[in-house]
Scaffold this active site. Structure first.
Site, PDB file in Angstrom:
ATOM      1  N   TYR A   1     -19.227  42.553 106.309  1.00  0.00           N
ATOM      2  CA  TYR A   1     -18.164  43.164 107.123  1.00  0.00           C
ATOM      3  C   TYR A   1     -16.796  42.563 106.814  1.00  0.00           C
ATOM      4  O   TYR A   1     -15.772  43.108 107.235  1.00  0.00           O
ATOM      5  CB  TYR A   1     -18.454  42.995 108.616  1.00  0.00           C
ATOM      6  CG  TYR A   1     -19.720  43.644 109.105  1.00  0.00           C
ATOM      7  CD1 TYR A   1     -20.414  44.579 108.332  1.00  0.00           C
ATOM      8  CD2 TYR A   1     -20.242  43.324 110.357  1.00  0.00           C
ATOM      9  CE1 TYR A   1     -21.581  45.163 108.798  1.00  0.00           C
ATOM     10  CE2 TYR A   1     -21.409  43.909 110.829  1.00  0.00           C
ATOM     11  CZ  TYR A   1     -22.075  44.826 110.043  1.00  0.00           C
ATOM     12  OH  TYR A   1     -23.234  45.399 110.511  1.00  0.00           O
TER      13      TYR A   1
ATOM     14  N   HIS B   1     -29.743  41.785 105.228  1.00  0.00           N
ATOM     15  CA  HIS B   1     -29.055  43.002 105.645  1.00  0.00           C
ATOM     16  C   HIS B   1     -29.757  44.269 105.167  1.00  0.00           C
ATOM     17  O   HIS B   1     -29.862  45.251 105.897  1.00  0.00           O
ATOM     18  CB  HIS B   1     -27.604  42.970 105.131  1.00  0.00           C
ATOM     19  CG  HIS B   1     -26.664  43.813 105.922  1.00  0.00           C
ATOM     20  ND1 HIS B   1     -25.308  43.601 105.958  1.00  0.00           N
ATOM     21  CD2 HIS B   1     -26.863  44.891 106.704  1.00  0.00           C
ATOM     22  CE1 HIS B   1     -24.728  44.483 106.729  1.00  0.00           C
ATOM     23  NE2 HIS B   1     -25.651  45.287 107.195  1.00  0.00           N
TER      24      HIS B   1
END
Length: 299
Positions: free
Chosen positions: A50, A106
């Protein structure tokens, strides 16, 4: 009454509602995270990919909330599967914390650590550049080693975006079951086969995009609006409450103070309302999150 937390297999409690931090950037993102922490949120869902970890860390530090009162989730980036220990070090430094409550892989998708893009490296023909001689099973083995090596830095480890096939592979290879599998989960993507597998193996599902992502048709659904009106809440509150009632934590994302506050106020829906929400979703099946580096098995 709906639970305010769920207990993982290692005895750790994970809050029922967290704030997703994807795309929370700049002053607006910082203020949203800080507001959430100061107004009752106990979990932040973060990720190295992010690229806002320093902002998140600053919000944690300046919120005035004690670190031990915040459940911090972060994720190993796709392009760091073969350099997981370094990624963990950078994550802790960027967040300014000494430990993670939960560290997730992830995606089960190792991409070239030395490729031409930090997030999605490509080959000359435009296809995704995967890490050579590496797979997600090796990554899970590495995460298990790091979890055992650094118990003071990692309280729990788990995965994200894993289907049954990937879960079976890492469990068979290591004997270590992830405590969490974070996936897209909402009425239109109500992954019952995956849910049953995780339930049978004591893996806690956690829902990202619990509202169906930006522009979700669920947010405009007339039948859902009727359920919300009957319960004097918003459609997002109904969807979040539906998730918690079905047995998993949810991590909605917003930068609006009003919606952040509303999303934390879940409601005990009747069995009929919960069933109706499930039916509405089954009639509008859709997955909103896709990726060029991974193919999903079902919705």
């Amino acid at each position: 009454m709906l639970p305010d937390h769920f207990t993982l297999t290692n005895g750790q409690n994970i809050p029922s509602i967290g704030l997703g931090t994807w795309q929370l950037d700049g002053d607006k993102g910082y203020n949203a995270i800080k507001h959430a922490l100061q107004n009752g949120y106990k979990m932040l869902d973060c990720a190295f990919a992010y690229t806002n970890q320093e902002l998140v860390g600053r919000a944690i530090k300046e919120s005035g909330i004690a670190r031990e009162d915040i459940f911090v989730v972060d994720k190993l980036a796709n392009t760091w599967h073969s350099a997981a220990e370094e990624n963990l070090k950078l994550t802790l430094e960027s967040l300014g914390v000494e430990y993670l409550d939960l560290w997730l892989m992830h995606w089960p998708s190792p991409l070239n650590h030395h490729g031409n893009d930090p997030k999605t490296p490509k080959l000359a023909d435009g296809s995704v550049d995967f890490e050579k001689d590496w797979d997600y099973v090796k990554t899970w083995k590495t995460m298990v080693e790091l979890y055992r090596k650094y118990p003071e830095k990692l309280k729990s480890i788990g995965v994200a975006n894993f289907g049954v096939k990937e879960l079976e592979a890492i469990i068979e290879a290591t004997g270590v079951v992830p405590v969490v599998n974070q996936v897209e989960l909402h009425p239109s993507c109500n992954q019952q086969q995956l849910f049953k597998f995780c339930e049978d193996h004591d893996i806690q599902l956690v829902a990202y995009s619990p509202l169906g992502s930006i522009g979700s048709p669920l947010l405009q659904n007339k039948d859902l609006a009727g359920i919300a009106a009957r319960n004097r809440v918003t459609i997002p509150q109904c969807l979040i409450s539906w998730g918690v009632a079905n047995g998993w934590p949810v991590i909605p994302r917003s930068s609006s103070f009003e919606r952040i506050d509303q999303n934390l106020q879940i409601v005990d829906l009747s069995k009929d309302d919960l069933n109706e929400i499930t039916i509405i979703g089954s009639q509008n099946r859709q997955r909103f999150v896709t990726a060029p580096w991974h193919s999903f098995a079902d919705i």
